[in-house]
Motif scaffolding. Structure first.
Motif, short mmCIF file in Angstrom:
data_model
loop_
_atom_site.label_atom_id
_atom_site.label_comp_id
_atom_site.label_asym_id
_atom_site.label_seq_id
_atom_site.Cartn_x
_atom_site.Cartn_y
_atom_site.Cartn_z
N MET A 152 50.64 -78.49 -9.24
CA MET A 152 49.86 -77.52 -8.85
C MET A 152 49.61 -77.36 -9.84
SD MET A 152 50.11 -73.91 -7.32
CE MET A 152 51.39 -74.64 -5.04
N ARG A 153 47.91 -77.19 -10.06
CA ARG A 153 46.60 -77.21 -11.10
C ARG A 153 47.08 -75.28 -11.67
NH1 ARG A 153 41.61 -78.10 -7.64
NH2 ARG A 153 40.81 -78.82 -9.91
N LYS A 154 46.57 -75.58 -12.86
CA LYS A 154 46.56 -74.13 -13.54
C LYS A 154 45.54 -74.18 -13.85
CE LYS A 154 48.39 -74.34 -17.50
NZ LYS A 154 49.18 -75.12 -19.11
N LEU A 155 45.26 -72.50 -12.80
CA LEU A 155 44.08 -71.69 -13.66
C LEU A 155 44.71 -70.17 -14.11
CD1 LEU A 155 41.93 -69.98 -12.75
CD2 LEU A 155 43.16 -68.71 -10.73
N LYS A 156 43.36 -70.27 -15.44
CA LYS A 156 42.76 -70.05 -16.53
C LYS A 156 41.95 -68.71 -16.25
CE LYS A 156 44.60 -74.80 -18.91
NZ LYS A 156 43.65 -75.38 -20.50
N LEU A 157 42.60 -67.62 -17.45
CA LEU A 157 41.53 -66.80 -17.55
C LEU A 157 41.16 -67.06 -18.86
CD1 LEU A 157 39.65 -64.05 -16.59
CD2 LEU A 157 41.91 -62.94 -17.33
N GLN A 158 40.04 -67.26 -19.08
CA GLN A 158 38.97 -67.01 -20.62
C GLN A 158 37.90 -65.75 -20.55
OE1 GLN A 158 36.64 -70.43 -22.29
NE2 GLN A 158 35.59 -69.57 -23.25
N MET A 159 38.42 -64.69 -21.35
CA MET A 159 37.19 -63.55 -20.83
C MET A 159 37.31 -63.13 -22.13
SD MET A 159 36.20 -61.84 -18.20
CE MET A 159 37.22 -60.68 -16.97
N GLN A 160 35.84 -62.97 -22.52
CA GLN A 160 35.70 -61.93 -23.63
C GLN A 160 36.48 -60.00 -23.72
OE1 GLN A 160 33.97 -63.28 -26.73
NE2 GLN A 160 32.35 -63.95 -25.67
N ILE A 161 36.85 -59.85 -24.38
CA ILE A 161 37.44 -57.98 -24.29
C ILE A 161 37.20 -57.68 -25.54
CG2 ILE A 161 38.68 -58.31 -22.64
CD1 ILE A 161 40.63 -58.16 -24.73
N SER A 162 36.98 -56.35 -25.63
CA SER A 162 36.79 -55.09 -27.09
C SER A 162 37.93 -54.58 -27.32
CB SER A 162 36.39 -53.96 -26.59
OG SER A 162 36.72 -52.83 -25.23
N ILE A 163 37.91 -54.32 -27.90
CA ILE A 163 39.71 -53.93 -28.83
C ILE A 163 40.45 -53.15 -27.82
CG2 ILE A 163 41.29 -52.76 -30.77
CD1 ILE A 163 38.96 -54.04 -32.52
N ASP A 164 39.80 -52.46 -26.96
CA ASP A 164 40.21 -50.85 -26.22
C ASP A 164 39.94 -51.79 -24.83
OD1 ASP A 164 37.74 -51.04 -26.58
OD2 ASP A 164 37.92 -48.98 -26.09
N GLY A 165 40.08 -53.20 -24.72
CA GLY A 165 40.60 -53.77 -23.25
C GLY A 165 39.31 -53.58 -22.33
N PHE A 166 37.84 -53.13 -22.76
CA PHE A 166 37.17 -53.54 -22.02
C PHE A 166 36.47 -55.03 -21.93
CE2 PHE A 166 37.64 -49.03 -22.75
CZ PHE A 166 37.54 -48.80 -22.06
N VAL A 167 35.25 -55.23 -20.64
CA VAL A 167 35.63 -56.18 -20.98
C VAL A 167 33.35 -56.62 -20.48
CG1 VAL A 167 36.72 -57.73 -19.43
CG2 VAL A 167 34.76 -56.88 -18.20
N ALA A 168 32.82 -55.14 -20.67
CA ALA A 168 31.51 -54.87 -20.69
C ALA A 168 31.53 -53.31 -20.09
CB ALA A 168 30.98 -54.94 -19.20
N SER A 169 30.19 -52.96 -20.58
CA SER A 169 30.00 -51.31 -21.14
C SER A 169 30.06 -51.20 -19.86
CB SER A 169 28.70 -51.19 -22.15
OG SER A 169 27.49 -51.67 -20.94
N THR A 170 30.24 -49.80 -20.03
CA THR A 170 29.95 -48.91 -18.30
C THR A 170 29.09 -49.62 -17.14
OG1 THR A 170 28.76 -47.11 -19.30
CG2 THR A 170 31.41 -47.36 -19.36
N SER A 171 27.13 -49.08 -18.32
CA SER A 171 26.70 -49.96 -17.20
C SER A 171 26.48 -51.86 -17.50
CB SER A 171 25.15 -49.39 -17.84
OG SER A 171 24.99 -49.66 -18.98
N GLY A 172 27.51 -52.24 -17.30
CA GLY A 172 27.56 -53.35 -17.17
C GLY A 172 26.86 -54.86 -18.77
N GLU A 173 26.35 -53.62 -19.92
CA GLU A 173 25.64 -53.99 -21.03
C GLU A 173 26.41 -55.66 -21.56
OE1 GLU A 173 24.86 -51.25 -20.78
OE2 GLU A 173 22.98 -52.06 -19.89
N MET A 174 26.55 -56.57 -21.95
CA MET A 174 27.66 -57.50 -22.98
C MET A 174 26.92 -57.58 -24.44
SD MET A 174 28.87 -59.16 -19.76
CE MET A 174 30.76 -59.81 -20.66
N ASP A 175 26.20 -56.36 -24.63
CA ASP A 175 25.58 -56.93 -26.07
C ASP A 175 26.57 -56.34 -27.08
OD1 ASP A 175 25.48 -53.55 -25.56
OD2 ASP A 175 23.81 -53.81 -26.28
N TRP A 176 27.31 -55.96 -26.63
CA TRP A 176 28.35 -55.75 -27.83
C TRP A 176 29.24 -57.44 -28.03
CZ3 TRP A 176 33.36 -56.87 -26.16
CH2 TRP A 176 33.63 -57.27 -24.59
N LEU A 177 29.20 -58.84 -27.54
CA LEU A 177 30.27 -59.17 -28.28
C LEU A 177 29.34 -60.30 -28.67
CD1 LEU A 177 29.43 -60.58 -24.37
CD2 LEU A 177 31.93 -59.99 -25.47
#
Length: 187
Positions: free
Chosen positions: A1-26
């Motif tokens: 069976m194929r494997k599903l991998k998650l590749q996700m950038q997160i902040s130290i405190d576990g967020f993937v985007a700011s509250t308004s969706g910006e990702m300028d912190w990456l």
């Protein structure tokens, strides 16, 4: 069976985007070692899974970038690999023949794709889509790219979980950019 991998950038405190969706912190000043890591991670992948919101920007961006004369191997991969977009609202596919729409039960759709012949699958998001995959236990490997920033608040992917999800740490990798990759597998 194929494997599903998650590749996700997160902040130290576990967020993937700011509250308004910006990702300028990456962190984007990736060193060659981090670029090589991502190339190796995506080598066995032959399909990209996306939620509708992310797909609207992701697919056109990578398709255009892959056509650039100086596109690197990762960029070409992201532009050319077949994609499945999960949406309950889209009625038609605006991205062409290399993209399929999936609108059925998430567990059934993912299971059907995993049972098909082929290489690994990778999911990038968006946040709500990934949260639903986590809740349903559909991700086989987590590659969390922890960026050297604390947001304080934002969009989490580990939200609304009903249970504990025990994980086994497969490895960690630290890169010069300050990003640390944590790779986990569900127990």
């Amino acid at each position: 069976m194929r494997k599903l991998k998650l590749q996700m950038q997160i902040s130290i405190d576990g967020f993937v985007a700011s509250t308004s969706g910006e990702m300028d912190w990456l962190t984007w000043d990736w060193d060659d070692e981090l670029k090589r890591y991502v190339i190796d991670l995506t080598e066995p992948v032959d399909r990209v899974l996306l939620g509708r919101k992310l797909a609207e920007g992701f697919i056109p961006h990578w398709a255009a970038a892959a056509k650039e004369e100086n596109a690197d191997i990762y960029t070409r991969r992201m532009g050319e690999r077949p994609k499945t977009v999960f949406s309950n609202t889209l009625q038609s596919n605006a991205w062409g023949h290399e993209t399929e729409l999936a609108s059925g039960d998430l567990t059934e759709e993912i299971t059907k794709i995993k049972q098909q012949e082929g290489g690994d699958l990778i999911v990038y998001g968006g946040g709500n889509f990934v949260s639903n995959l986590i809740k349903k236990g559909l991700i086989d490997e987590y590659h969390l790219f922890v960026n050297p920033v604390i947001l304080g608040q934002g969009m989490p992917i580990f939200q609304g979980l009903d249970n504990q999800y025990k994980m086994k740490l497969l490895y960690t990798r630290q890169f010069q950019s300050g990003i640390t990759v944590l790779c986990y597998q569900p127990v």
